[in-house]
Design a protein around this motif. Sequence first.
Motif, short mmCIF file in Angstrom:
data_model
loop_
_atom_site.label_atom_id
_atom_site.label_comp_id
_atom_site.label_asym_id
_atom_site.label_seq_id
_atom_site.Cartn_x
_atom_site.Cartn_y
_atom_site.Cartn_z
N SER A 280 0.85 -1.19 0.00
CA SER A 280 0.00 0.00 0.00
C SER A 280 0.88 1.24 0.00
O SER A 280 1.96 1.24 0.62
CB SER A 280 -0.92 0.03 1.23
OG SER A 280 -1.85 -1.04 1.20
N TRP A 319 -4.72 6.77 -1.33
CA TRP A 319 -4.17 5.45 -1.06
C TRP A 319 -4.16 4.63 -2.34
O TRP A 319 -5.09 4.72 -3.14
CB TRP A 319 -4.99 4.70 -0.01
CG TRP A 319 -4.74 5.12 1.41
CD1 TRP A 319 -5.43 6.03 2.14
CD2 TRP A 319 -3.70 4.62 2.26
NE1 TRP A 319 -4.90 6.14 3.40
CE2 TRP A 319 -3.83 5.27 3.50
CE3 TRP A 319 -2.68 3.68 2.10
CZ2 TRP A 319 -2.98 5.03 4.57
CZ3 TRP A 319 -1.83 3.43 3.16
CH2 TRP A 319 -1.98 4.09 4.39
N HIS A 321 -3.37 0.47 -3.45
CA HIS A 321 -3.17 -0.86 -2.91
C HIS A 321 -2.89 -1.83 -4.06
O HIS A 321 -3.45 -1.69 -5.15
CB HIS A 321 -4.40 -1.34 -2.14
CG HIS A 321 -4.88 -0.38 -1.09
ND1 HIS A 321 -4.21 -0.20 0.10
CD2 HIS A 321 -5.94 0.47 -1.07
CE1 HIS A 321 -4.85 0.72 0.83
NE2 HIS A 321 -5.89 1.14 0.14
N SER A 340 -3.75 -3.71 -9.08
CA SER A 340 -3.65 -2.55 -8.18
C SER A 340 -4.83 -1.62 -8.38
O SER A 340 -5.42 -1.56 -9.47
CB SER A 340 -2.34 -1.78 -8.43
OG SER A 340 -2.26 -1.35 -9.77
#
Length: 423
Positions: A280, A319, A321, A340
């Motif tokens: 992350s 964010w 991930h 992702s």
Amino acid sequence: MKKVMLKTTISLAVAMASTQIFASGFALNEQSISGMGTGFAGRSSSADDASTVFGNPAGMSRIKREQVTGGVAFIDAHTDISDASSSPNRGTNKGDMVPFMGVPMGYYVKPIDDQWAFGLGVYAPFGLVTDYENNFAGRYFGTKSEVKIVTVQPTVSYAFNDKVSIGFGPTINRIDGTLESNISLNPRAADGNVKIEGDDTAIGYNIGVMVQALESTRLGLTYHSKVKYKLDGSTKVDYAVLGPLAHQKFDASLDITTPESVDFSVTHQLDDQWTLYVGSTWTRWSRLKEISVENSGVPAPLNPVFGTVTEEQNWHDTWAHAIGASYQLNKQWVLRTGLSVDQAPTNNENRSPRIPTGDRTVFSLGAGWSPTEDLTIDVAYSYLKEESVNVNNRRTTTPVPQTYSSKYENSANGFGIGATYRF
């Protein structure tokens, strides 16, 4: 008129977001071809080759042979513009504003002894090239953008023992940009053009730590610092409607800070063939609240238009991930894949044709081929799909009210090829 000028100047440093890149905001992800194959999952914990100089400088302690890693990622972007309307009601919306482009990278790592290692990296952490057609309907809000940031990073790492290592490297960052947009004060006259050019060099740093928590599990944490730029350049105005002031060139300056980011990832080796990655990344895009542009040497009649101008951006933190896996098919071949998701920092109110991006999903495939113990060739492919987003721009401060609204649907294909040679 103020916002015409301002949007152009802002783009010199921050409108680097576009459909041709694989990270949010105006960040580039393409600093490693091996990492591209797993969707950049495990970027700060894998240390598969010398590109760990960027991914996590502490990972250099895992590299036992002097080596160089280099490569280039090619990006082919596509945009579908629909539901478009503009005022003045004229212009086209082809959506082919992103040219085919390449993002190069290169790294070197030399182990000094059992504890120390030295490395050097050259890569592009941010960048953009967009170029709308001449009669683009949203040309008053941006027509052409070309911005490049190139970073040189000398790096050292230190291994406390066989489980814990740290790494640090200052970054020397060079930004260059050229931006253009159209202006109009008279609907019966031809458009004018505003062109901005500027550059700067600034210092930042990257620091990382890597921990072999278990025999099969490795953790990595990397911090990429913010970088403060003061772009100095010129503003060139060509507009016949201004009469004696039709051709002007004056100094421009803009302070901008690229955001810091933190990347955490885990690499877990299931067995001799399978390795799993998860990671992350947090990026502090909320630094970009507003931009203030200073233009000096402006003739008095034009100062109210081209003097000091400010515009809100109101970006928010994001964010990203990623999960990925690799499969060691045999001694020569390793296969990779990854998925992702990445948030966009922009908001519906301030989004413009220069930054028409939304949240994105990226699927990746890759492979590494080692014909000898000294050479590995990596290839990767990524497909990016963004959520559709709306652009709604309005300017009522000029004699010619200007609006542009449309829906953007962006996608991109990325192709990467690289090699690592061990001495």
